[in-house]
Design a protein around this motif. Structure first.
Motif, PDB file in Angstrom:
ATOM      1  N   ILE A  95     103.429 -24.169 -13.161  1.00  0.00           N
ATOM      2  CA  ILE A  95     104.008 -22.979 -13.795  1.00  0.00           C
ATOM      3  C   ILE A  95     104.578 -23.343 -15.153  1.00  0.00           C
ATOM      4  O   ILE A  95     104.385 -22.616 -16.133  1.00  0.00           O
ATOM      5  CB  ILE A  95     105.081 -22.347 -12.880  1.00  0.00           C
ATOM      6  N   MET A 151      96.883 -16.445  -9.527  1.00  0.00           N
ATOM      7  CA  MET A 151      98.344 -16.357  -9.462  1.00  0.00           C
ATOM      8  C   MET A 151      98.779 -15.322  -8.431  1.00  0.00           C
ATOM      9  O   MET A 151      99.754 -15.522  -7.711  1.00  0.00           O
ATOM     10  CB  MET A 151      98.932 -16.039 -10.836  1.00  0.00           C
ATOM     11  N   VAL A 164     100.898 -11.849 -14.475  1.00  0.00           N
ATOM     12  CA  VAL A 164     100.946 -13.290 -14.218  1.00  0.00           C
ATOM     13  C   VAL A 164     102.397 -13.768 -14.215  1.00  0.00           C
ATOM     14  O   VAL A 164     102.808 -14.550 -13.349  1.00  0.00           O
ATOM     15  CB  VAL A 164     100.094 -14.061 -15.255  1.00  0.00           C
ATOM     16  N   ALA A 167     104.588 -15.485 -11.145  1.00  0.00           N
ATOM     17  CA  ALA A 167     105.325 -16.745 -11.291  1.00  0.00           C
ATOM     18  C   ALA A 167     106.796 -16.547 -10.926  1.00  0.00           C
ATOM     19  O   ALA A 167     107.404 -17.390 -10.254  1.00  0.00           O
ATOM     20  CB  ALA A 167     105.174 -17.280 -12.712  1.00  0.00           C
TER      21      ALA A 167
END
Length: 138
Positions: free
Chosen positions: A68, A42, A87, A91
C-alpha cells in the motif's frame, strides 16, 4: 482459504505498474489499460481482509501494508479521480480493519507514517474517501 489467495493477488499486483501522477486516471476516460485490473485487485483484497481474519493476517505476512505504501495507494492525488478514489477507499478499508482486528498490527500501522496522507485525505473532494479516512483515523 487454501493459503494461496492473498499471495496470488499480491503477485498479480506486483505486475501492475506503480501508480504515479502520469499513470493515474484523470476522470476524462483516459485511464491506463491496467487500471481496471488494479482497481479489481484492490477491491478483492479489501473484501478478503474485511471478511476473513486469517486472510487479513496473511495479507500482513505477505507485506500487504508495504505494498500500500510503495504503490502510494493512499495518495491524495489518487483520490482526486473517481476511479482512483475507489482504490484509496479499498486501501483505507484494509488499514481500518487491521487496526480493529488486533493490537499486534499497531506497530506496523504506526510505522507506515501515513499521518500526512490521512490529513490530506480528510479534505478530499470525495465524500466517501473523507468518511473512510475518518474511520481510519478513529
Amino acid at each position: 482459504q487454501s493459503g494461496c489467495t492473498i499471495p496470488t493477488v499480491m503477485q498479480f499486483l506486483s505486475s501492475v505498474p506503480k501508480v504515479g501522477p502520469e499513470g493515474m486516471p484523470n476522470g476524462r476516460g483516459h485511464e491506463p489499460a491496467w487500471w481496471p485490473a488494479l482497481s479489481a485487485a484492490m477491491q478483492l483484497l479489501s473484501s478478503l481482509v474485511l471478511h476473513h481474519h486469517l486472510l487479513a493476517h496473511e495479507f500482513v505476512q505477505h507485506e500487504g501494508l508495504q505494498m500500500i505504501l510503495s504503490r502510494r495507494l493512499l495518495a491524495p492525488e489518487l483520490a482526486s479521480a473517481e476511479a482512483g478514489a475507489h482504490v484509496v477507499v479499498d486501501a483505507l478499508l484494509i488499514v481500518s480493519q487491521l487496526s480493529r482486528l488486533s493490537h499486534e498490527y499497531y506497530p506496523m500501522l504506526r510505522s507506515m507514517n501515513i499521518c500526512v496522507e490521512l490529513r490530506d485525505l480528510l479534505v478530499c473532494g470525495n465524500a466517501n474517501v473523507r468518511a473512510k479516512t475518518c474511520n481510519a483515523v478513529g
